[in-house]
Design a protein around this motif. Sequence first.
Motif, PDB file in Angstrom:
ATOM      1  N   SER A  49     -14.051  -7.431 -32.581  1.00  0.00           N
ATOM      2  CA  SER A  49     -13.055  -7.072 -33.586  1.00  0.00           C
ATOM      3  C   SER A  49     -13.469  -7.605 -34.953  1.00  0.00           C
ATOM      4  CB  SER A  49     -11.697  -7.649 -33.200  1.00  0.00           C
ATOM      5  OG  SER A  49     -11.714  -9.059 -33.337  1.00  0.00           O
TER       6      SER A  49
ATOM      7  N   GLY B  95      -9.372  -0.700 -37.079  1.00  0.00           N
ATOM      8  CA  GLY B  95      -8.430  -1.355 -36.190  1.00  0.00           C
ATOM      9  C   GLY B  95      -8.630  -2.857 -36.237  1.00  0.00           C
TER      10      GLY B  95
ATOM     11  N   TYR C  71      -9.968  -1.677 -28.949  1.00  0.00           N
ATOM     12  CA  TYR C  71      -9.215  -0.774 -28.100  1.00  0.00           C
ATOM     13  C   TYR C  71     -10.133  -0.160 -27.044  1.00  0.00           C
ATOM     14  CZ  TYR C  71      -5.320  -1.098 -31.329  1.00  0.00           C
ATOM     15  OH  TYR C  71      -4.293  -1.560 -32.097  1.00  0.00           O
TER      16      TYR C  71
END
Length: 125
Positions: free
Chosen positions: A53, A102, A106
């Motif tokens: 991330s 994001g 995901y």
Amino acid sequence: QLQLVESGGGLVQPGGSLRLSCVASGFTLEDYYYITWFRQAPGKEREGVSCISSSGDSINWTDSVKGRFTISRDNAKNTVYLQMNSLKPEDTAVYYCAARRGYVCYDPRLGMDYWGKGTPVTVSL
């Protein structure tokens, strides 16, 4: 132009190591993009391998790489790495990096926004 470029693939013997790099241009990875490494072996479907991330949290999607592959990122270089150790013949594939907006990683099956062209990895004697 938004672009991802992979490098670092090649031929390696079983048990060896490689470090793949994914360099982003045209956008900044820190700006809430997460990066997923995928691979596609001959005759098989593409699968998500590892994800990181924007904050640096990571997850391995593929059980077979846990404990062997490590994903990391260097925001200053706008680059994500995949360190692959203890390589096995079944790791042979074309490896792709992909990006999506994001905050967190995901499920890779949800799709990605940008893709690189891939770098081939062959694990063989």
